[in-house]
Design a protein around this motif. Sequence first.
Motif, PDB file in Angstrom:
ATOM      1  N   ILE A   1     -39.888  -7.561 -52.591  1.00  8.99           N
ATOM      2  CA  ILE A   1     -39.931  -6.869 -51.316  1.00  8.99           C
ATOM      3  C   ILE A   1     -40.136  -7.824 -50.010  1.00  8.99           C
ATOM      4  CG2 ILE A   1     -41.500  -5.367 -49.992  1.00  8.99           C
ATOM      5  CD1 ILE A   1     -39.793  -3.889 -51.536  1.00  8.99           C
ATOM      6  N   GLU A   2     -40.818  -9.080 -50.610  1.00 14.54           N
ATOM      7  CA  GLU A   2     -41.239 -10.095 -49.354  1.00 14.54           C
ATOM      8  C   GLU A   2     -39.674 -10.620 -48.838  1.00 14.54           C
ATOM      9  OE1 GLU A   2     -43.267 -14.415 -49.337  1.00 14.54           O
ATOM     10  OE2 GLU A   2     -44.218 -12.947 -50.444  1.00 14.54           O
ATOM     11  N   GLY A   3     -39.272 -11.053 -49.702  1.00 14.51           N
ATOM     12  CA  GLY A   3     -37.705 -11.642 -49.657  1.00 14.51           C
ATOM     13  C   GLY A   3     -36.908 -10.563 -48.730  1.00 14.51           C
TER      14      GLY A   3
ATOM     15  N   GLY B   1     -31.564  -7.912 -48.599  1.00 11.88           N
ATOM     16  CA  GLY B   1     -31.935  -7.508 -47.234  1.00 11.88           C
ATOM     17  C   GLY B   1     -30.823  -7.625 -46.183  1.00 11.88           C
ATOM     18  N   ALA B   2     -30.260  -8.966 -46.076  1.00  9.80           N
ATOM     19  CA  ALA B   2     -29.300  -9.365 -45.256  1.00  9.80           C
ATOM     20  C   ALA B   2     -27.982  -8.208 -45.475  1.00  9.80           C
ATOM     21  CB  ALA B   2     -28.650 -10.707 -45.298  1.00  9.80           C
TER      22      ALA B   2
ATOM     23  N   PHE C   1     -23.269 -10.321 -41.932  1.00 13.59           N
ATOM     24  CA  PHE C   1     -24.046 -11.964 -42.266  1.00 13.59           C
ATOM     25  C   PHE C   1     -23.653 -12.236 -43.469  1.00 13.59           C
ATOM     26  CE2 PHE C   1     -26.763  -8.493 -40.203  1.00 13.59           C
ATOM     27  CZ  PHE C   1     -26.955  -8.916 -38.940  1.00 13.59           C
ATOM     28  N   ARG C   2     -22.298 -12.371 -43.546  1.00 12.59           N
ATOM     29  CA  ARG C   2     -21.879 -13.228 -44.743  1.00 12.59           C
ATOM     30  C   ARG C   2     -21.201 -14.369 -44.439  1.00 12.59           C
ATOM     31  NH1 ARG C   2     -24.044 -11.429 -49.495  1.00 12.59           N
ATOM     32  NH2 ARG C   2     -22.323 -11.917 -50.687  1.00 12.59           N
ATOM     33  N   ALA C   3     -21.108 -15.327 -45.267  1.00 12.80           N
ATOM     34  CA  ALA C   3     -20.083 -16.440 -45.061  1.00 12.80           C
ATOM     35  C   ALA C   3     -19.129 -16.289 -46.236  1.00 12.80           C
ATOM     36  CB  ALA C   3     -20.871 -17.849 -45.428  1.00 12.80           C
TER      37      ALA C   3
ATOM     38  N   LEU D   1     -33.953  -8.662 -43.980  1.00 12.92           N
ATOM     39  CA  LEU D   1     -33.663  -7.798 -42.979  1.00 12.92           C
ATOM     40  C   LEU D   1     -34.095  -8.222 -41.548  1.00 12.92           C
ATOM     41  CD1 LEU D   1     -35.525  -4.564 -44.140  1.00 12.92           C
ATOM     42  CD2 LEU D   1     -33.004  -4.816 -43.865  1.00 12.92           C
ATOM     43  N   ALA D   2     -35.228  -9.106 -41.369  1.00  7.15           N
ATOM     44  CA  ALA D   2     -35.513  -9.528 -40.122  1.00  7.15           C
ATOM     45  C   ALA D   2     -34.870 -10.735 -39.712  1.00  7.15           C
ATOM     46  CB  ALA D   2     -37.167 -10.029 -40.398  1.00  7.15           C
TER      47      ALA D   2
END
Length: 361
Positions: A129-131, A304-305, A256-258, A136-137
């Motif tokens: 969850i922290e990761g 998240g990303a 948000f991908r490469a 997300l942020a």
Amino acid sequence: MTFQRDNAAFERWLRSQCKVVEADLAHKHDRMQKDAFTFLRATFFRWARRIEKLCPKLKDAPAVLSVGDTHIENYGTWRDAEGRLVWGINDFDEAAVIPYPFDLVRLATSARLAPKARSANRVTAATIIEGYREGLAKPGPSLLDEAESWMRPYVACSDEERRNFWHEVKDYPDAEPPSDVAAALRKNLPKGAELERFTSRRKGGGSLGRPRYVAIATWDGGQIVREAKALVPSAWDWAHGTKGKPRFLDLARGKFRAPDPHFEVSDRYIIRRIAPDQRKLDLGNRAAPRLRLDLLWAEGFDLGAVHAATRGAKAKIEHDLDLRKPDWLHIAAKTAAEDVQKDFEEWREVRLPWTPGVAAD
């Protein structure tokens, strides 16, 4: 409905979506008897059917374009258009619009079930969850030549692994792909590449049974390899009786991908580069507890990303997370893992002999 009946129904549906390789499906049935983690990887269709009943308090959470088949080894490496080594989720076969918590629950459930990476405490769920919140942020790709260089030990390809890769390629059996698939594979090769042969390939967990074709070519003094794997709608859509469409590229090329520039979808086949440095994460030999937590944090971050790419999702997800109890993910993963274990034991105990073209009912 029992697992046996769900499995039979799903395989009937799969046969309506692609030309199933029955020998590979039989191999999948055998692999599913290995352990509960392997079983989980092979049975996303059952997860899609069951998870809302198991965790009803999560089903009304904000829905986003999700990975679906999230698990601790559904991460790996690829090269982006600049040749940078990138790490992250690399299989989006089951992408669908799903309430966001279920990707997290499946990731945490897989951590509980993996034989050599088993983590069943609250710290595991809290770390994920922290990761995830950080992803997300501050969403973005994990570039292993820059800030995420600490992850290299998890993905470094040894000389032995490189040799094994090319030995495996040499042993691929010759095959004749459909003409449109052959054309798509040829098109994905670089200019000047000379095709040596087409082959078939047996790989994967949940995707076993779908046809895979490989083009092996020579280019600038060495071999290069491309794969075409049949792509069907997500089993989430099958489980919910909806007519979905494959969403693979929507996530693989998300905001948000490469992304891997070789990823293409052509006539319901995923075309991609395969190579020794294009590899799945294998936690089997990784023993350091602290690094496992760091890795789970990173897996949560990348997830998240991925979710942050759905327009307007970030604020809704963060608000929903703030309303949940601190141990919600730990409890949900424990519940889901117990259900998977029950299905796994049923499969091992009552599985009927496999007959080509017929699924046990």
